[in-house]
Design an enzyme around this catalytic site. Structure first.
Site, short mmCIF file in Angstrom:
data_model
loop_
_atom_site.label_atom_id
_atom_site.label_comp_id
_atom_site.label_asym_id
_atom_site.label_seq_id
_atom_site.Cartn_x
_atom_site.Cartn_y
_atom_site.Cartn_z
N ASP A 178 0.84 -1.20 0.00
CA ASP A 178 0.00 0.00 0.00
C ASP A 178 0.88 1.26 0.00
OD1 ASP A 178 -2.51 1.22 0.22
OD2 ASP A 178 -2.46 1.24 2.41
N HIS A 193 -7.34 9.78 5.21
CA HIS A 193 -6.80 8.71 6.08
C HIS A 193 -6.92 9.11 7.55
CE1 HIS A 193 -4.39 7.80 2.32
NE2 HIS A 193 -4.97 6.65 2.58
N HIS A 199 -9.81 5.06 -0.71
CA HIS A 199 -8.90 5.10 0.44
C HIS A 199 -9.58 5.85 1.58
CE1 HIS A 199 -4.90 3.71 -1.16
NE2 HIS A 199 -5.68 3.65 -2.23
N GLY A 200 -9.01 5.68 2.78
CA GLY A 200 -9.53 6.42 3.94
C GLY A 200 -10.96 6.04 4.28
N SER A 211 -12.12 4.13 6.76
CA SER A 211 -12.51 4.06 8.18
C SER A 211 -13.29 5.31 8.54
CB SER A 211 -11.26 4.02 9.08
OG SER A 211 -10.60 2.80 8.94
N ASN A 246 -10.43 0.51 1.27
CA ASN A 246 -9.27 0.37 2.16
C ASN A 246 -9.59 0.75 3.60
OD1 ASN A 246 -7.92 -0.10 -0.20
ND2 ASN A 246 -6.36 1.45 0.10
N ALA A 274 -7.90 0.80 7.42
CA ALA A 274 -6.74 0.65 8.32
C ALA A 274 -7.12 1.08 9.74
CB ALA A 274 -5.55 1.47 7.82
N THR A 275 -7.52 2.33 9.89
CA THR A 275 -7.70 2.93 11.22
C THR A 275 -8.70 2.17 12.09
OG1 THR A 275 -7.11 5.07 10.30
CG2 THR A 275 -8.27 5.10 12.40
P1 13P Z 1 -8.08 4.53 6.91
O1 13P Z 1 -6.93 4.44 7.86
O2 13P Z 1 -8.76 5.84 6.98
O3 13P Z 1 -8.99 3.38 7.03
O4 13P Z 1 -7.47 4.47 5.41
C1 13P Z 1 -6.95 3.26 4.95
C2 13P Z 1 -6.23 3.42 3.66
O5 13P Z 1 -6.61 4.18 2.79
C3 13P Z 1 -5.05 2.58 3.45
O6 13P Z 1 -4.44 2.85 2.25
ZN ZN Z 2 -4.72 4.88 1.60
#
Ligand code: 13P
Ligand code: ZN
Length: 284
Positions: A82, A180, A208-209, A211, A230, A232-233
């Site tokens: 990523d 993000h 992306h972003g 979360s 995507n 992550a958070t």
């Molecule tokens: P978040 O951390 O906002 O979920 O974004 C994840 C992301 O875009 C990873 O590339």
């Molecule tokens: Zn991202």
């Protein structure tokens, strides 16, 4: 199964109008949470690592754990690098077994972004590795790169078409108002922009972003060409909150198996919720 690229996973998602979540993992427990959650729901899944995570966990460890994990399940599992702007790092990951990468030259000029991305596509496609790239700039913090709100840039549909044509990328990350990390205010997504991009571009689109983006908004973007979402958070928060809760209740605990097991369950719950929202359940 072996680790695969995102090609078939995302093309099937596009054909059938659902999205596959890509979960950023950081350790063995979060990898297991993703693979177990996706296996239970019969969903294809993408495991994503930033360069920071590769450096933290070790490239060989990550590839070996993912190969072992993919072998134990019958769902398609992709391993994706990523947000990488370092071309040598991308090549190193491909040589080690990654089948999907994101070259992120979104901070560069339009022409340089095309040039750099094209170079990675040429290298990757020879080895049947899929490439995602970003046009526009998603705000917030990912790894150690921070994009201020004032530097975030939404994706221009016509430029996106030219970008996709000239680079031959497999999927395109679009900037449509997400960021993000943790949102200070509820995100306002530019659905019209996404619709326009989706009308003129053929390849799967990536959000992306994700979360903190509401379920209704995710469902809406998936209707408009988003095939990879995507996260992550939300995984990080669920994991950390459960560890904090555990130590609050068990201040003298010290066995990682005791405090990581509930953390893994919390992450798995997020994984399963996102799979259901993206519509990738029962696609295997
Ligand atoms: P978040 O951390 O906002 O979920 O974004 C994840 C992301 O875009 C990873 O590339
Ligand atoms: Zn991202």
């Amino acid at each position: 199964m072996d680790i695969i690229s995102t090609k078939e996973i995302l093309l099937d998602a596009k054909r059938n109008k659902y999205a596959v979540p890509a979960f950023n993992i950081h350790n063995l427990e979060t990898i297991q949470a993703v693979l177990e959650g996706a296996t239970e729901l019969k969903s294809p899944v993408i495991i994503a690592t930033t360069p920071g995570t590769v450096n933290y966990a070790g490239l060989e460890y990550l590839v070996s754990i993912l190969k072992a994990g993919a072998k134990k399940t019958n769902i398609p599992v992709a391993l994706h690098l990523d947000h990488c702007s370092d071309e040598d790092f991308i090549k190193k990951c491909i040589n080690a077994g990654y089948k999907s990468v994101m070259i992120d030259a979104s901070m560069e000029s339009f022409e340089r972004n095309i040039h750099i991305t094209r170079r990675i596509v040429e290298f990757a496609h020879k080895q049947r590795v899929t490439v995602e790239a970003e046009l526009g700039r998603v705000g917030g913090q990912e790894d150690n790169r921070i994009i201020d709100d004032k530097d975030a840039l939404l994706t221009d549909p016509n430029m996106a078409l030219e970008f996709a044509d000239k680079t031959a990328i497999d999927s395109l990350a679009v900037a449509i108002g997400t960021a993000h990390g943790v949102y200070k205010l509820e995100p306002k997504l530019d659905f019209d922009r996404l619709e326009r991009i989706n009308e003129i571009i053929d390849i799967p689109l990536v959000l992306h972003g994700a979360s903190g983006v509401g379920d209704g908004d995710i469902i809406e973007v998936v209707k408009n060409g988003i095939c990879k979402v995507n996260i992550a958070t939300e995984i990080k928060i669920s994991f950390a909150e459960e560890i904090k809760r555990y130590f609050n209740q068990n201040p003298t605990a010290n066995d990682p198996r005791d405090y990581l097991t509930p953390a893994k369950s919390a992450a798995k719950k997020v994984v399963m919720d996102k799979i259901r929202i993206c519509g990738s359940e029962n696609r295997v």
